[in-house]
Design a protein around this motif. Structure first.
Motif, PDB file in Angstrom:
ATOM      1  N   ASN A   1       0.920  -1.254  -0.071  1.00  0.00           N
ATOM      2  CA  ASN A   1       0.078   0.059   0.074  1.00  0.00           C
ATOM      3  C   ASN A   1       1.028   1.199  -0.076  1.00  0.00           C
ATOM      4  OD1 ASN A   1      -1.998   2.044   0.416  1.00  0.00           O
ATOM      5  ND2 ASN A   1      -2.631   1.378   2.304  1.00  0.00           N
ATOM      6  N   PRO A   2       0.886   2.096  -1.086  1.00  0.00           N
ATOM      7  CA  PRO A   2       1.981   3.079  -1.341  1.00  0.00           C
ATOM      8  C   PRO A   2       1.637   4.400  -0.316  1.00  0.00           C
ATOM      9  CG  PRO A   2       1.298   2.404  -3.513  1.00  0.00           C
ATOM     10  CD  PRO A   2       0.501   1.726  -2.433  1.00  0.00           C
ATOM     11  N   GLY A   3       0.249   4.463  -0.083  1.00  0.00           N
ATOM     12  CA  GLY A   3      -0.228   5.350   0.746  1.00  0.00           C
ATOM     13  C   GLY A   3      -1.805   5.735   0.576  1.00  0.00           C
ATOM     14  N   PRO A   4      -2.416   6.725   1.370  1.00  0.00           N
ATOM     15  CA  PRO A   4      -3.890   6.934   1.364  1.00  0.00           C
ATOM     16  C   PRO A   4      -4.122   7.518  -0.068  1.00  0.00           C
ATOM     17  CG  PRO A   4      -2.767   7.923   3.140  1.00  0.00           C
ATOM     18  CD  PRO A   4      -1.682   7.405   2.388  1.00  0.00           C
ATOM     19  N   GLY A   5      -5.332   6.800  -0.608  1.00  0.00           N
ATOM     20  CA  GLY A   5      -5.724   7.159  -1.875  1.00  0.00           C
ATOM     21  C   GLY A   5      -5.211   6.622  -2.995  1.00  0.00           C
TER      22      GLY A   5
END
Length: 208
Positions: A125-129
């Protein structure tokens, strides 16, 4: 002679003392330039580019591994036609050549060449959104449990990313800076696959 190398010296003098220093003259500059190696390097780049395609360009740097001195630097196939120094200025993605830096950082953290990781399908998961990222090996296959020695020797992508995750990105970034690289402000796990941009000069020097 040695147009690319001398242009580098000129640029550094200007950075250090301002443009007026070149016009004033009177300087005595001692450089590590090996003119014979420089001529060999220039011919190697010129011949290599010619064999592939005239529209391509190339670059080459040669260091003394014991002293770190830059013995030769070629930033293109023809300095008069194109003085842009691709060896010292151009930013390019290093790809898998960054992996040994990641592994070196891991070894400094206590990992061993016999440490094992599993090469399997995995997403991050690279980051939110942002959509989840699923790295792939070049051959599209998974190779099970490998030692770090085996993974580095085969340039395994998935294990490189897993290794970076295990030591954390900030640790790898700090090690990269220690060996002379300038990582991006906010690198992610793809840093293990060489998605950042570096100069040929800095990347080669990092190996010394």
């Amino acid at each position: 002679k040695a147009g690319y190398y001398l242009s580098m010296i000129r640029s550094r003098l200007i950075d250090m003392y301002g443009p007026g220093i070149i016009d004033q003259g009177g300087l005595e500059i001692v450089a590590a330039l090996d003119l014979k190696l420089q001529e060999i390097a220039e011919n190697a780049v010129k011949d290599g580019v010619r064999k592939i395609a005239p529209t391509l360009e190339g670059a080459l740097v040669c260091f003394d591994a014991d002293t770190g001195n830059l013995l030769a630097a070629v930033g293109g196939s023809d300095f008069k036609a194109s003085p842009y120094n691709r060896a010292l200025v151009a930013q390019r993605q290093p790809g898998s050549s960054i992996k040994p830096i990641i592994y070196a950082a891991a070894f400094e953290q206590g990992r061993q060449d016999t440490t094992t990781l599993v090469d399997n399908a995995v997403s991050f998961n690279p980051g939110p959104g942002q959509p989840r990222w699923t790295p792939q090996n070049d051959d599209g296959k998974h190779h099970g449990t490998l030692t770090l020695r085996q993974a580095l020797a085969t340039s395994n992508n998935i294990i490189a990313v897993k290794l970076l995750e295990s030591i954390t990105v900030p640790v790898a970034v700090e090690y990269s800076r220690k060996v002379g690289l300038t990582p991006p402000a906010q690198p992610g796990l793809s840093y293990a696959l060489g998605t950042d941009e570096v100069t040929l000069h800095d990347l080669t020097r990092a190996y010394i």
